[in-house]
Scaffold this active site. Sequence first.
Site, PDB file in Angstrom:
ATOM      1  N   SER A   1      61.589  10.913 -68.500  1.00 38.88           N
ATOM      2  CA  SER A   1      61.269   9.857 -67.513  1.00 38.88           C
ATOM      3  C   SER A   1      60.292   9.442 -66.775  1.00 38.88           C
ATOM      4  O   SER A   1      59.446   8.508 -67.035  1.00 38.88           O
ATOM      5  CB  SER A   1      62.894   9.674 -66.558  1.00 38.88           C
ATOM      6  OG  SER A   1      64.069   9.228 -67.276  1.00 38.88           O
TER       7      SER A   1
ATOM      8  N   HIS B   1      59.417  11.464 -61.870  1.00 39.79           N
ATOM      9  CA  HIS B   1      59.437   9.669 -61.653  1.00 39.79           C
ATOM     10  C   HIS B   1      58.150   9.190 -61.141  1.00 39.79           C
ATOM     11  O   HIS B   1      57.181   8.304 -61.748  1.00 39.79           O
ATOM     12  CB  HIS B   1      60.709   8.785 -61.832  1.00 39.79           C
ATOM     13  CG  HIS B   1      61.792   9.110 -62.252  1.00 39.79           C
ATOM     14  ND1 HIS B   1      63.612   8.485 -61.867  1.00 39.79           N
ATOM     15  CD2 HIS B   1      61.660   9.637 -63.367  1.00 39.79           C
ATOM     16  CE1 HIS B   1      63.783   8.995 -63.145  1.00 39.79           C
ATOM     17  NE2 HIS B   1      63.740   9.298 -63.426  1.00 39.79           N
TER      18      HIS B   1
END
Length: 291
Positions: free
Chosen positions: A214, A267
């Site tokens: 991610s 992230h």
Amino acid sequence: MTGSSHSLQPLVSVHQHNIALLFSNYLISQNIESAVQIEDEQFVILCSPERYEQAREIFNEFIENPHDVKYQQAAWQSSETTNIVQNGPSFISTFKQQFLAHAGVVTLSVFALCWLIYLGSILGWQMTIFNEIHFFNKLSVAHFFENPFRLIGPVFFHFSLLHIAFNTMWWWQLGGSIEKVMGKAELIQLFLLSAIVSNLGQFIVSGPNFGGLSGVVYAVVGYVWWAGWLAPEKGLVLSKAIIGFLLFWLLLGFVDVLPVKMANTAHLLGLISGCFLAWLRFANPAKHIEK
């Protein structure tokens, strides 16, 4: 479309299949014959020779903002479907050709390694694999030289089918576009920078028990986002709706309202890494003049 593709003239080639189809359908909605042809791993948009100059002007306007609502609506309203000119391949061979055409060796290698590790995990070796590739338990020179792969290893490990499907889909789509447009070295640099920065940041915040691509995915999102803003002629674009959705998803993770635990720091740092690298690459117009 009406008429044969042999009567059409190449207009422009693009790296992204969806962009080629969208523009070709828009031309059809404007009563300009069009088709899409795959050549040398690129998508060539064809148009009627009699309307070439008009189609060229429309494309110049289109590429500035391909996700404008008018293009989407016109494409949907078109009563005909864009042709993809090929020599009659099967659905499977067509899918395989398009899948491989969009992604280069770097994109496909990361994609394949993620899925191989995931398959090994669901076949019973989850903890064995995780113990071999998770981030360092402690940051030290000795630990680094013992297994330097741990610096990026967590990005290849996923905890569920939804987790890996979401990540590898975006990686294939955006990483593939970056590799095709900017080259293998650029994608490798982006991958390593974002993997190391996001993993290190997540370790500092929560320790070594995390995994997933991610952070790197948010890096390719950030790169394409800023490339579309700073160098739109490259054709690397993301719609505002998609950018808004991913940023909103990032925000939801930080306010801790989601039912799953998110690697929020990874992230965020991945996104910043991608934006930063795109800024370095494209902020100076002289650096990205078409060769």
